[in-house]
Motif scaffolding. Structure first.
Motif, mmCIF file in Angstrom:
data_model
loop_
_atom_site.group_PDB
_atom_site.id
_atom_site.type_symbol
_atom_site.label_atom_id
_atom_site.label_comp_id
_atom_site.label_asym_id
_atom_site.label_seq_id
_atom_site.Cartn_x
_atom_site.Cartn_y
_atom_site.Cartn_z
ATOM 1 N N ILE A 49 11.916 20.352 18.706
ATOM 2 C CA ILE A 49 13.218 20.033 18.108
ATOM 3 C C ILE A 49 13.053 18.897 17.104
ATOM 4 C CG2 ILE A 49 15.529 19.106 18.563
ATOM 5 C CD1 ILE A 49 15.327 20.572 21.352
ATOM 6 N N GLN A 50 12.373 17.827 17.523
ATOM 7 C CA GLN A 50 12.208 16.665 16.646
ATOM 8 C C GLN A 50 11.455 17.039 15.368
ATOM 9 O OE1 GLN A 50 13.458 13.299 17.172
ATOM 10 N NE2 GLN A 50 13.042 13.517 15.011
ATOM 11 N N LYS A 51 10.441 17.860 15.494
ATOM 12 C CA LYS A 51 9.630 18.271 14.345
ATOM 13 C C LYS A 51 10.474 18.996 13.292
ATOM 14 C CE LYS A 51 5.680 21.237 13.237
ATOM 15 N NZ LYS A 51 4.692 22.162 13.781
ATOM 16 N N HIS A 52 11.490 19.722 13.740
ATOM 17 C CA HIS A 52 12.287 20.524 12.822
ATOM 18 C C HIS A 52 13.636 19.896 12.464
ATOM 19 C CE1 HIS A 52 9.299 23.404 14.278
ATOM 20 N NE2 HIS A 52 9.359 23.835 13.045
ATOM 21 N N CYS A 53 13.843 18.664 12.898
ATOM 22 C CA CYS A 53 15.058 17.945 12.510
ATOM 23 C C CYS A 53 14.833 17.307 11.143
ATOM 24 C CB CYS A 53 15.371 16.832 13.499
ATOM 25 S SG CYS A 53 15.932 17.406 15.083
ATOM 26 N N ILE A 100 18.190 24.657 25.515
ATOM 27 C CA ILE A 100 18.314 26.001 26.070
ATOM 28 C C ILE A 100 17.813 27.025 25.051
ATOM 29 C CG2 ILE A 100 19.931 27.771 26.903
ATOM 30 C CD1 ILE A 100 19.434 25.373 28.845
ATOM 31 N N ALA A 101 18.269 26.901 23.819
ATOM 32 C CA ALA A 101 17.879 27.864 22.785
ATOM 33 C C ALA A 101 16.375 27.827 22.522
ATOM 34 C CB ALA A 101 18.647 27.595 21.488
ATOM 35 N N VAL A 102 15.794 26.648 22.428
ATOM 36 C CA VAL A 102 14.354 26.542 22.168
ATOM 37 C C VAL A 102 13.562 27.067 23.369
ATOM 38 C CG1 VAL A 102 12.444 24.943 21.697
ATOM 39 C CG2 VAL A 102 14.619 24.688 20.488
ATOM 40 N N ALA A 103 14.035 26.819 24.569
ATOM 41 C CA ALA A 103 13.377 27.384 25.759
ATOM 42 C C ALA A 103 13.352 28.901 25.670
ATOM 43 C CB ALA A 103 14.104 26.932 27.027
ATOM 44 N N GLU A 104 14.468 29.486 25.246
ATOM 45 C CA GLU A 104 14.517 30.942 25.105
ATOM 46 C C GLU A 104 13.610 31.429 23.981
ATOM 47 O OE1 GLU A 104 19.024 32.049 26.602
ATOM 48 O OE2 GLU A 104 18.647 31.898 24.464
ATOM 49 N N ILE A 105 13.666 30.764 22.839
ATOM 50 C CA ILE A 105 12.906 31.193 21.659
ATOM 51 C C ILE A 105 11.403 31.115 21.900
ATOM 52 C CG2 ILE A 105 12.328 30.571 19.266
ATOM 53 C CD1 ILE A 105 15.349 29.720 19.008
ATOM 54 N N TYR A 152 9.697 30.416 25.018
ATOM 55 C CA TYR A 152 9.091 30.710 26.314
ATOM 56 C C TYR A 152 9.722 31.867 27.093
ATOM 57 C CZ TYR A 152 7.160 26.090 25.351
ATOM 58 O OH TYR A 152 6.543 25.027 24.761
ATOM 59 N N ALA A 153 10.868 32.358 26.672
ATOM 60 C CA ALA A 153 11.526 33.442 27.412
ATOM 61 C C ALA A 153 11.542 34.703 26.554
ATOM 62 C CB ALA A 153 12.948 33.030 27.790
ATOM 63 N N GLU A 154 11.762 35.801 27.186
ATOM 64 C CA GLU A 154 11.801 37.072 26.461
ATOM 65 C C GLU A 154 13.231 37.379 26.021
ATOM 66 O OE1 GLU A 154 9.733 40.265 28.347
ATOM 67 O OE2 GLU A 154 8.090 38.958 28.941
ATOM 68 N N VAL A 155 13.734 36.513 25.139
ATOM 69 C CA VAL A 155 15.069 36.665 24.573
ATOM 70 C C VAL A 155 14.885 36.755 23.058
ATOM 71 C CG1 VAL A 155 17.328 35.564 24.270
ATOM 72 C CG2 VAL A 155 16.101 35.321 26.451
ATOM 73 N N PRO A 156 15.498 37.736 22.422
ATOM 74 C CA PRO A 156 15.371 37.820 20.963
ATOM 75 C C PRO A 156 15.864 36.523 20.292
ATOM 76 C CG PRO A 156 16.362 39.819 21.836
ATOM 77 C CD PRO A 156 16.291 38.837 22.972
ATOM 78 N N SER A 157 15.098 36.041 19.349
ATOM 79 C CA SER A 157 15.426 34.778 18.684
ATOM 80 C C SER A 157 16.817 34.792 18.077
ATOM 81 C CB SER A 157 14.390 34.466 17.600
ATOM 82 O OG SER A 157 13.128 34.276 18.178
ATOM 83 N N ALA A 158 17.199 35.905 17.467
ATOM 84 C CA ALA A 158 18.518 35.988 16.830
ATOM 85 C C ALA A 158 19.635 35.799 17.852
ATOM 86 C CB ALA A 158 18.677 37.322 16.107
ATOM 87 N N VAL A 159 19.445 36.331 19.039
ATOM 88 C CA VAL A 159 20.439 36.171 20.106
ATOM 89 C C VAL A 159 20.525 34.700 20.516
ATOM 90 C CG1 VAL A 159 21.005 36.764 22.501
ATOM 91 C CG2 VAL A 159 20.182 38.533 20.931
ATOM 92 N N SER A 160 19.374 34.064 20.705
ATOM 93 C CA SER A 160 19.350 32.651 21.100
ATOM 94 C C SER A 160 20.049 31.778 20.067
ATOM 95 C CB SER A 160 17.912 32.163 21.286
ATOM 96 O OG SER A 160 17.288 32.869 22.324
ATOM 97 N N GLY A 183 16.847 27.823 13.065
ATOM 98 C CA GLY A 183 16.308 28.709 12.025
ATOM 99 C C GLY A 183 14.909 28.289 11.616
ATOM 100 N N ALA A 184 14.704 26.972 11.473
ATOM 101 C CA ALA A 184 13.376 26.466 11.115
ATOM 102 C C ALA A 184 12.361 26.732 12.229
ATOM 103 C CB ALA A 184 13.460 24.970 10.813
ATOM 104 N N ILE A 185 12.793 26.602 13.475
ATOM 105 C CA ILE A 185 11.900 26.859 14.606
ATOM 106 C C ILE A 185 11.509 28.328 14.654
ATOM 107 C CG2 ILE A 185 11.782 26.911 17.146
ATOM 108 C CD1 ILE A 185 13.475 24.277 17.066
ATOM 109 N N VAL A 186 12.482 29.209 14.463
ATOM 110 C CA VAL A 186 12.199 30.648 14.460
ATOM 111 C C VAL A 186 11.249 31.000 13.319
ATOM 112 C CG1 VAL A 186 13.221 32.944 14.100
ATOM 113 C CG2 VAL A 186 14.327 31.305 15.641
ATOM 114 N N LYS A 187 11.495 30.450 12.155
ATOM 115 C CA LYS A 187 10.632 30.717 10.997
ATOM 116 C C LYS A 187 9.202 30.252 11.276
ATOM 117 C CE LYS A 187 10.467 30.069 6.004
ATOM 118 N NZ LYS A 187 11.128 29.478 4.836
ATOM 119 N N ALA A 188 9.049 29.071 11.854
ATOM 120 C CA ALA A 188 7.716 28.558 12.181
ATOM 121 C C ALA A 188 7.035 29.436 13.232
ATOM 122 C CB ALA A 188 7.815 27.117 12.682
ATOM 123 N N LYS A 189 7.803 29.897 14.222
ATOM 124 C CA LYS A 189 7.244 30.771 15.255
ATOM 125 C C LYS A 189 6.771 32.084 14.646
ATOM 126 C CE LYS A 189 8.461 33.429 19.333
ATOM 127 N NZ LYS A 189 9.547 33.949 20.143
#
Length: 136
Positions: free
Chosen positions: A61-65, A83-88, A90-98, A123-129
């Motif tokens: 989170i801090q890296k992308h702030c 919660i969202a970053v945990a899902e994006i 480490y969990a099998e949840v689609p990023s767009a949903v999170s 958005g930045a975290i998803v893009k980096a992932k």
């Protein structure tokens, strides 16, 4: 309980854990003590991720702030982001949903500016992932 309700519940759990500075995996029953119905496994998984990966989640989170320090963010926004970053990550949840669900929680619980900057950070975290995934 729907997944959206479970996500909202876990946001309140993450908020409590932060307020108590208690991310102890052995406290799952204390935080998730009541019946969660069909979402018990999801809540347990997210709880475990928050306890075991809190530092990595916060670093991400801090890296992308942009021009924000995580320590100065509103606690509700941090809980939503965790919660969202945990899902994006480490969990099998689609990023767009999170991302979408986090923005909806920010609209409900955050400040006026919360939805847009939470969307930007996630958005930045998803893009980096996705960028890292393409390299693999």
């Amino acid at each position: 309980m729907t997944r959206a309700e479970a996500r909202e519940y876990m946001m309140t759990v993450a908020f409590q854990m932060d307020a108590l500075n208690n991310f102890d995996i052995d406290k799952e029953e204390k935080f998730l003590g009541f019946a969660l119905g069909k979402q018990k496994e999801y809540c347990s998984d997210i709880f475990s991720i928050l306890c075991n990966k809190k530092d990595e989640i916060d670093e991400c989170i801090q890296k992308h702030c942009v021009k924000w320090d995580i320590k100065r963010m509103p606690k509700t926004d941090i809980a939503i982001l965790r919660i969202a970053v945990a899902e994006i990550l480490y969990a099998e949840v689609p990023s767009a949903v999170s991302v979408n669900e986090a923005v909806e929680l920010a609209k409900k619980y955050g400040e006026e500016s919360s939805p847009s900057y939470i969307n930007g950070i996630l958005g930045a975290i998803v893009k980096a992932k996705e960028s890292t995934k393409k390299k693999d």
